[in-house]
Enzyme design. Structure first.
Site, PDB file in Angstrom:
ATOM      1  N   CYS A 198       3.455   0.596  -1.712  1.00  0.00           N
ATOM      2  CA  CYS A 198       3.689  -0.787  -2.105  1.00  0.00           C
ATOM      3  C   CYS A 198       4.785  -0.921  -3.155  1.00  0.00           C
ATOM      4  O   CYS A 198       5.252  -2.021  -3.423  1.00  0.00           O
ATOM      5  CB  CYS A 198       2.386  -1.409  -2.610  1.00  0.00           C
TER       6      CYS A 198
ATOM      7  N   LYS B 183       7.883  -2.596  -1.695  1.00  0.00           N
ATOM      8  CA  LYS B 183       7.782  -3.935  -1.109  1.00  0.00           C
ATOM      9  C   LYS B 183       8.868  -4.861  -1.664  1.00  0.00           C
ATOM     10  O   LYS B 183       9.421  -4.636  -2.744  1.00  0.00           O
ATOM     11  CB  LYS B 183       6.410  -4.535  -1.418  1.00  0.00           C
TER      12      LYS B 183
ATOM     13  N   GLY C 225       0.617   0.582  20.360  1.00  0.00           N
ATOM     14  CA  GLY C 225       1.667   0.528  19.365  1.00  0.00           C
ATOM     15  C   GLY C 225       3.002   0.975  19.908  1.00  0.00           C
ATOM     16  O   GLY C 225       3.192   1.114  21.123  1.00  0.00           O
TER      17      GLY C 225
END
Length: 715
Positions: free
Chosen positions: A395, A398, A515
């Protein structure tokens, strides 16, 4: 620039001294096309030459630990923190306890030896082996803290004698030390050194029990075969070098349980090498001593490169004699080469100098320089590079809240009869007939070199949005980018990633539905998840004035992983963080059913995500900084100026008022697989805290909601 493909897997089984040195040399000159993997149960490997000094109290535990996390990062290797328990030569895989199969093209084994005594009655329950060091060090520290007591050492070789004197020194008269030896004490030493060391043992008042067997180890004594009871509140096993049991099942040629190697350090399998105390060098046998592993490291590196396609093998010819410096308990040592040598404080200083010089090779690791920045760049480029630090993974990579909100402000909302809510909460809510689904997506750059662990953490992270909405996970679609590599390695990496994903999904009753994959510059993984709402959704809105704010997991994952990339984090802190991140969050999410408002703390940090909750709920909050939990090492790293790529932008976006002390920096740290933040009626707090602890969470009440604008006040 086109990245060069990986084509071969090199696996190191064990983090022994030879492997540690090879890792350091590899980091300075890696062989392109090779993925290097290190398997070891611990985040740090102890340097055994400093063990007696540590037991005596001259060195802290950290002083003799080679940080394998830092070393692996320096070498560009993945580290699997697990214990090797089997090796299949035909399939070319190593089995790691609690992890699974690790394929290799070329492998090297350097797992050291053990001094445990499984056949000795009572030893497993009441004794502790001197090797491996971890448990011995921990129990010895606790023993001293509790006041000490009598100690028995099983084994009267040089190692047992050194440890007996070291423990006698540390005890300082708070207990009697005894040595038990089935033969004559120090039988392998010269007569002169036997006399000197016996004199030193007498100086420390160590009691000797020679030519006698141990019949049983008890909680407070050792029973000898002649009926004598030796008082021992702690019993330490130092009776010689024993190979690890699992080596017997590998199919490799062995000598007394030790791996036979030729002069090139090759085993009976041409794809497997071995080095250090775990092997027996058939052409020129030598005693078990770390000096041989140190001298063998450059030859091992050369021959591993040759086996991978670069160069020719060379022979390793160990020296016939070497200098031994024997610790004498206090800061004195005895020099021994060929049966002769002085003793005293000067010899200790010499030994300490040699040991510290060896350890400094692993303490002074520096991040390898990244790509050169051109002399001429546009305005703002250097600022965005952040002083040359690499872009974080997880993260920490991000897009920040400010740019994201500005972009979404220009998006015209579109209505659809099935769409209940769109952007703004943790997941979208979609009604499909009588079924209500939540849908979310997340995508992370790799922050850890192990694809299986990275994939598991990414899946747990992405599931957080489903759990935060109060939904039951249902399906997942994967979008995977692999670095460029050969088809065979693609198959291996895909298997590792899929195992990490499907394992995490299965634990919460979800299934992989499909996917897409592609090759690119780096490993990254995205998941699109659906969940079923069996009742009303939990949202960020609903926090009420007077509610307690509960955080279910500590903060600090962003700074720890950012520092790990820069070789600035303690490997044990990294290992503890990873151990928390791989734990599923389903049980703690279930415990949070019925709270007034809920979100998971991810990229925007606690400050940013709490701000979103307050804005949606129409209230403010007061946070007690002292109550905010953090992972070990996180606050110290922030105080030293370490931070993730997203940290400063999170600080800008967080709605925090008043004087903001340095301790508040933890509030801006982006979290990967972070905890949940819940607004809870005060009356429900005791029961909820108990339920969360039962679910394996580490909850903390960090503040409360107050009347006022959607701002945060610190206290």
């Amino acid at each position: 620039m086109t990245s060069l493909p990986d084509t071969r897997d090199l696996v190191f089984v064990g983090g022994g001294h030879a492997h540690a040195l090879v890792l350091r040399m590899w980091g300075m000159n890696p062989l392109t096309g090779v993925r290097l993997t290190v398997i070891d149960p611990q985040a740090a490997a102890p340097y055994t030459g400093m063990l007696p000094g540590h037991i005596a109290g001259h060195y802290a535990r950290a002083d003799l630990d080679i940080d394998l996390v830092r070393l692996a990062r320096f070498a560009g290797a993945r580290l699997i923190m697990g214990r090797a328990v089997a090796m299949d030569l035909a399939a070319q895989v190593v089995t790691v306890e609690g992890y699974g199969a690790v394929p290799y093209d070329v492998a090297s084994v350097d797992v050291g030896i053990t001094s445990d005594m499984p056949a000795l009655a009572g030893f497993a329950e009441h004794g502790v082996a001197a090797k491996p060091l971890g448990r011995y060090s921990t129990e010895w520290a606790a023993f001293l803290e509790a006041g000490g007591g009598d100690v028995a050492v099983i084994g009267g070789g040089l190692a047992g004698v050194e440890l007996a004197m070291a423990m006698a020194h540390a005890l300082g008269g708070r207990g009697q030390v005894s040595i038990i030896e089935r033969q004559a004490l120090l039988a392998e030493q010269s007569p002169r050194h036997q006399r000197i060391l016996r004199s030193e043992l007498a100086r420390w008042n160590v009691t000797l029990h020679e030519h006698t067997e141990v019949a049983e180890v008890r909680s407070d004594a050792v029973l000898l075969s002649n009926g004598t009871l030796v008082s021992a509140a702690m019993t330490v096993g130092a009776a010689g070098a024993r190979p690890h049991d699992w080596l017997a099942g590998t199919g490799l040629a062995l000598k007394d349980g030790f791996i036979r190697v030729d002069e090139a350090l090759r085993t009976s399998d041409p794809n497997v090498f071995a080095c250090g105390d775990c092997c027996h060098q058939a052409p020129s046998p030598r005693p078990k001593a770390g000096v041989y592993a140190v001298r063998a490291a450059p030859v091992l590196l050369n021959n591993l490169r040759a086996a991978l396609g670069a160069g020719q093998v060379k022979p390793f010819r160990p020296q016939k004699t070497f200098l031994k410096l024997v610790s004498l308990g206090d800061k004195r040592a005895l020099a021994d080469k060929g049966g002769f040598g002085p003793k005293g404080a000067l010899m200790w200083q010499w030994k300490d100098h040699i040991d510290q010089k060896f350890m400094n090779m692993f303490r002074d690791l520096k991040p390898m320089a990244g790509p050169a920045v051109p002399a001429d760049v546009a305005d703002g480029v250097l600022e965005e590079l952040g002083g040359g630090k690499p872009l974080c993974g997880g993260c920490g990579a991000k897009v920040a809240a400010g740019p994201l909100r500005a972009a979404l402000a220009n998006v015209t909302p579109t209505s659809h009869p099935d769409l209940v809510t769109g952007p703004g909460d943790d997941a979208a809510i979609v009604r499909m007939g009588e079924v209500t689904q939540v849908i979310t997506t997340d995508h992370l750059r790799a922050f850890w070199e192990d694809p299986k662990v990275f994939a598991r953490i990414t899946t747990i992270h992405a599931l957080g949005d489903i759990f935060a909405m109060g939904a039951r996970p249902q399906t997942a679609l994967v979008n995977l980018t692999l670095p460029r590599m050969s088809p065979r390695l693609q198959e291996r990496r895909l298997a590792e990633v899929m195992e990490g994903i499907t394992g995490a999904l299965a634990e919460c009753g979800a299934a992989l539905a499909g996917g897409h994959t592609t090759l690119g510059a780096e490993l990254s993984l995205g998941l699109t998840l659906t969940g079923i709402l069996d009742g009303p959704a939990r949202t960020k809105a609903g926090a009420r004035v007077g509610d307690a704010l509960i955080l279910t997991r500590p903060l600090g994952s962003g700074v720890i992983m950012a520092a790990e990339m820069q070789l600035a984090a303690d490997g044990r802190d990294v290992a503890a963080l990873l151990a928390a991140q791989v734990e599923p969050r389903m049980a703690e999410a279930e415990a949070l059913r019925g709270v007034n408002a809920l979100t998971d703390v991810t990229g925007f940090g606690l400050g940013g995500h709490l701000g979103e909750m307050l804005e949606a709920s129409g209230c403010g909050a007061v946070i007690d900084l002292d109550a905010v939990p953090a992972y070990a090492g996180a606050r110290e790293l922030l105080a030293r100026g370490q931070k993730s790529s997203l940290h400063d932008l999170n600080r800008t976006a967080a709605p925090i008022d008043g004087l903001i002390p340095p301790e508040a920096e933890i509030l801006y740290d982006p979290q990967t697989a972070g905890g949940f933040l819940a607004a809870v009626p005060m009356a429900d707090v005791p029961a909820l805290m108990a339920a969360l602890r039962q679910a394996g969470a580490q909850p903390a009440v960090i503040g409360e909601c107050v009347a006022g604008p959607a701002r945060i006040t610190l206290r």
